[in-house]
Design a protein around this motif. Structure first.
Motif, PDB file in Angstrom:
ATOM      1  N   THR A 100      10.131  -0.305  -1.842  1.00  0.00           N
ATOM      2  CA  THR A 100      10.082   0.576  -0.675  1.00  0.00           C
ATOM      3  C   THR A 100      10.738   1.891  -1.062  1.00  0.00           C
ATOM      4  N   ALA A 101      10.703   2.808  -0.124  1.00  0.00           N
ATOM      5  CA  ALA A 101      11.402   4.075  -0.336  1.00  0.00           C
ATOM      6  C   ALA A 101      12.908   3.890  -0.129  1.00  0.00           C
ATOM      7  N   TRP A 102      13.320   2.668   0.240  1.00  0.00           N
ATOM      8  CA  TRP A 102      14.693   2.445   0.683  1.00  0.00           C
ATOM      9  C   TRP A 102      15.429   1.510  -0.252  1.00  0.00           C
TER      10      TRP A 102
ATOM     11  N   TRP B 150       6.030   3.287   6.230  1.00  0.00           N
ATOM     12  CA  TRP B 150       6.647   4.617   6.197  1.00  0.00           C
ATOM     13  C   TRP B 150       5.577   5.697   6.321  1.00  0.00           C
ATOM     14  N   GLY B 151       4.305   5.302   6.148  1.00  0.00           N
ATOM     15  CA  GLY B 151       3.210   6.238   6.394  1.00  0.00           C
ATOM     16  C   GLY B 151       2.724   6.123   7.829  1.00  0.00           C
ATOM     17  N   ALA B 152       1.804   7.026   8.203  1.00  0.00           N
ATOM     18  CA  ALA B 152       1.191   6.983   9.542  1.00  0.00           C
ATOM     19  C   ALA B 152      -0.037   6.084   9.474  1.00  0.00           C
ATOM     20  N   VAL B 153      -0.071   5.031  10.282  1.00  0.00           N
ATOM     21  CA  VAL B 153      -1.145   4.024  10.206  1.00  0.00           C
ATOM     22  C   VAL B 153      -1.704   3.771  11.610  1.00  0.00           C
ATOM     23  N   PRO B 154      -2.871   3.102  11.703  1.00  0.00           N
ATOM     24  CA  PRO B 154      -3.434   2.824  13.039  1.00  0.00           C
ATOM     25  C   PRO B 154      -2.553   1.874  13.863  1.00  0.00           C
ATOM     26  N   ARG B 155      -2.091   0.772  13.243  1.00  0.00           N
ATOM     27  CA  ARG B 155      -1.273  -0.173  14.003  1.00  0.00           C
ATOM     28  C   ARG B 155      -0.060  -0.613  13.188  1.00  0.00           C
ATOM     29  N   ALA B 156       1.120  -0.331  13.726  1.00  0.00           N
ATOM     30  CA  ALA B 156       2.371  -0.645  13.035  1.00  0.00           C
ATOM     31  C   ALA B 156       3.123  -1.722  13.801  1.00  0.00           C
ATOM     32  N   LEU B 157       3.388  -2.863  13.155  1.00  0.00           N
ATOM     33  CA  LEU B 157       4.301  -3.856  13.716  1.00  0.00           C
ATOM     34  C   LEU B 157       5.700  -3.497  13.214  1.00  0.00           C
ATOM     35  N   ILE B 158       6.660  -3.455  14.139  1.00  0.00           N
ATOM     36  CA  ILE B 158       7.977  -2.917  13.817  1.00  0.00           C
ATOM     37  C   ILE B 158       9.042  -3.998  13.981  1.00  0.00           C
ATOM     38  N   THR B 159       9.872  -4.184  12.948  1.00  0.00           N
ATOM     39  CA  THR B 159      10.930  -5.193  13.054  1.00  0.00           C
ATOM     40  C   THR B 159      12.121  -4.706  13.887  1.00  0.00           C
ATOM     41  N   HIS B 160      12.444  -3.404  13.800  1.00  0.00           N
ATOM     42  CA  HIS B 160      13.523  -2.866  14.627  1.00  0.00           C
ATOM     43  C   HIS B 160      13.541  -1.351  14.543  1.00  0.00           C
ATOM     44  N   ALA B 161      14.374  -0.730  15.366  1.00  0.00           N
ATOM     45  CA  ALA B 161      14.261   0.712  15.624  1.00  0.00           C
ATOM     46  C   ALA B 161      15.014   1.611  14.638  1.00  0.00           C
ATOM     47  N   HIS B 162      15.613   1.055  13.575  1.00  0.00           N
ATOM     48  CA  HIS B 162      16.263   1.926  12.578  1.00  0.00           C
ATOM     49  C   HIS B 162      15.224   2.780  11.857  1.00  0.00           C
ATOM     50  N   GLY B 163      15.654   3.963  11.410  1.00  0.00           N
ATOM     51  CA  GLY B 163      14.751   4.944  10.815  1.00  0.00           C
ATOM     52  C   GLY B 163      14.082   4.508   9.524  1.00  0.00           C
ATOM     53  N   ASP B 164      14.660   3.549   8.801  1.00  0.00           N
ATOM     54  CA  ASP B 164      14.010   3.109   7.566  1.00  0.00           C
ATOM     55  C   ASP B 164      12.975   2.013   7.844  1.00  0.00           C
ATOM     56  N   HIS B 165      12.791   1.652   9.103  1.00  0.00           N
ATOM     57  CA  HIS B 165      11.795   0.637   9.474  1.00  0.00           C
ATOM     58  C   HIS B 165      10.796   1.166  10.496  1.00  0.00           C
ATOM     59  N   ALA B 166      11.225   2.078  11.327  1.00  0.00           N
ATOM     60  CA  ALA B 166      10.357   2.632  12.373  1.00  0.00           C
ATOM     61  C   ALA B 166      10.225   4.135  12.149  1.00  0.00           C
TER      62      ALA B 166
ATOM     63  N   THR C  18       0.865  -1.188   0.000  1.00  0.00           N
ATOM     64  CA  THR C  18       0.000   0.000   0.000  1.00  0.00           C
ATOM     65  C   THR C  18       0.904   1.241   0.000  1.00  0.00           C
ATOM     66  N   PRO C  19       0.319   2.402  -0.234  1.00  0.00           N
ATOM     67  CA  PRO C  19       1.156   3.621  -0.211  1.00  0.00           C
ATOM     68  C   PRO C  19       1.849   3.852   1.137  1.00  0.00           C
ATOM     69  N   ASP C  20       1.319   3.263   2.223  1.00  0.00           N
ATOM     70  CA  ASP C  20       1.962   3.413   3.535  1.00  0.00           C
ATOM     71  C   ASP C  20       2.977   2.310   3.827  1.00  0.00           C
ATOM     72  N   GLY C  21       3.013   1.286   2.978  1.00  0.00           N
ATOM     73  CA  GLY C  21       3.917   0.168   3.211  1.00  0.00           C
ATOM     74  C   GLY C  21       3.158  -1.146   3.239  1.00  0.00           C
ATOM     75  N   LEU C  22       3.814  -2.213   3.697  1.00  0.00           N
ATOM     76  CA  LEU C  22       3.220  -3.559   3.702  1.00  0.00           C
ATOM     77  C   LEU C  22       2.041  -3.631   4.670  1.00  0.00           C
ATOM     78  N   TYR C  23       0.913  -4.213   4.199  1.00  0.00           N
ATOM     79  CA  TYR C  23      -0.303  -4.283   5.000  1.00  0.00           C
ATOM     80  C   TYR C  23      -0.832  -5.715   5.021  1.00  0.00           C
ATOM     81  N   CYS C  24      -1.279  -6.144   6.200  1.00  0.00           N
ATOM     82  CA  CYS C  24      -1.889  -7.463   6.351  1.00  0.00           C
ATOM     83  C   CYS C  24      -3.394  -7.269   6.571  1.00  0.00           C
ATOM     84  N   PRO C  25      -4.232  -7.488   5.535  1.00  0.00           N
ATOM     85  CA  PRO C  25      -5.677  -7.269   5.689  1.00  0.00           C
ATOM     86  C   PRO C  25      -6.298  -8.192   6.746  1.00  0.00           C
TER      87      PRO C  25
END
Ligand SMILES: [Zn+2]
Ligand SMILES: [Zn+2]
Length: 332
Positions: A321-323, A21-37, A5-12
């Motif tokens: 991705t943007a990366w 990379w967009g602002a979403v209701p619930r983000a699962l994060i793999t790690h704290a680097h800026g290109d992931h979180a 999706t335009p905000d990144g990977l989504y699990c319907p």
């Protein structure tokens, strides 16, 4: 299981995004680097040791929840669990199980040992979403002990010339790994740039043993730093902070230093080839190990890896991705 999706990977089926990379209701994060979180989402969910790092990056007002490695939970109709990725403290692969089988999203990972985080755990899956930051056959890493030996030899050379040794490295992960490796072989103190203090403190709070550090800025004015090793982020380059260094030699610790052109472009005296990502042989070995029949590549150089794996008979795809290419330089 996952759609782009335009905000990144989504699990319907579970109604969540992974590393959006967009602002979403619930983000699962793999790690704290800026290109992931990225900041801006309403809620974050990550592996337990990642949570304090996200809170430091995002501030206290952001909602961060965490789960222990291996503890499965349900979101919608999807079973979800975090598993160690061996990349930086708190880094995780995300395993998803649902109607479309088992998917694993690797996040960033490496297979080389790292005293600052749990080792990568291979998880059997049907579809493996793998990073490809160094997804080219030219990328292969030397043993970490050899790289640390090279670092100390460079430091000693500079000491004998009464110069300081300025080592540029990423603030989250690489700096701590270097300091943890140094603690095994020397009891010398290391000076650091002030921007590194928060994440160093986070790692120490998590119980990671590292070489003693002091912020350069806190040394009394006029104190010579000749002979000292100093860690700093690349952004410190060319700032007034550099005036404290006197005569120095500089180096950059990154997997990208394997490429002579990048070394020249960064314009440092030394390239220290030390990466927190899987090299080409480790990417291929990992794909074999997890046994996935479909592999989706993302971040860095996704096409060459996908093409190679397709040639091996796997079903492949690329997740944009943007990366990509040079833009994937976070924590490399
Ligand atoms: Zn990373
Ligand atoms: Zn990354």
């Amino acid at each position: 299981m996952l759609t782009e999706t335009p905000d990144g990977l989504y699990c319907p089926a579970g109604d969540f995004h992974i590393d959006p990379w967009g602002a979403v209701p619930r983000a699962l994060i793999t790690h704290a680097h800026g290109d992931h979180a990225r900041i801006g989402s309403a809620g974050y969910l990550c592996a337990e040791p990642c949570a304090p790092l996200l809170r430091r990056r995002f501030g206290p007002d952001v909602v961060v929840e965490s789960r222990g490695y291996g503890d499965a939970f349900t979101l919608g109709s999807t079973r979800v669990s975090f598993h160690p990725a061996g990349h930086v403290l708190g880094s995780a692969q995300i395993r998803l199980e649902g109607a479309e089988g088992v998917w694993v999203v690797s996040g960033d990972y490496k297979r080389a040992p790292d005293p600052t985080c749990l080792p990568f755990e291979p998880i059997a899956c049907d579809t493996f979403v793998t990073e490809s930051t160094f997804g080219l056959p030219i990328f292969h890493w030397d043993a970490t002990a050899d790289v640390i030996h090279e670092l100390i030899a460079w430091w000693d050379d500079n000491r004998s010339l009464n110069r300081s040794s300025l080592l540029f490295c990423y603030t989250l992960g690489k700096a701590q790994r270097i300091l943890a490796e140094l603690a095994r072989v020397t009891d010398r103190r290391v000076l650091v740039h002030g921007a590194m203090m928060s994440m160093l403190d986070a790692y120490r709070t998590a119980g990671v043993r590292m070489a003693d550090t002091s912020p350069l800025i806190e040394l009394p004015r006029g104190t010579s730093v000749a002979g000292e090793l100093i860690l700093a982020p690349l952004m410190a380059r060319g700032t007034p902070w550099m005036r404290r260094l006197g005569d120095f030699s500089d180096a950059f610790a990154s997997g990208s230093m394997r490429v002579r052109g990048t070394r020249r472009q960064r314009n440092v005296d030394r390239g220290l080839v030390l990466s927190d990502h899987a090299d080409w042989p480790a990417l291929l070995a990992t794909v074999r190990e997890v046994g996935a029949s479909r592999v989706l590549t993302t971040h860095g150089h996704p096409e060459p890896l996908a093409r190679y794996l397709a040639g091996q008979g796997l079903e492949t795809g690329v997740i944009r991705t943007a990366w990509e290419g040079e833009a994937s330089a976070q924590g490399d």
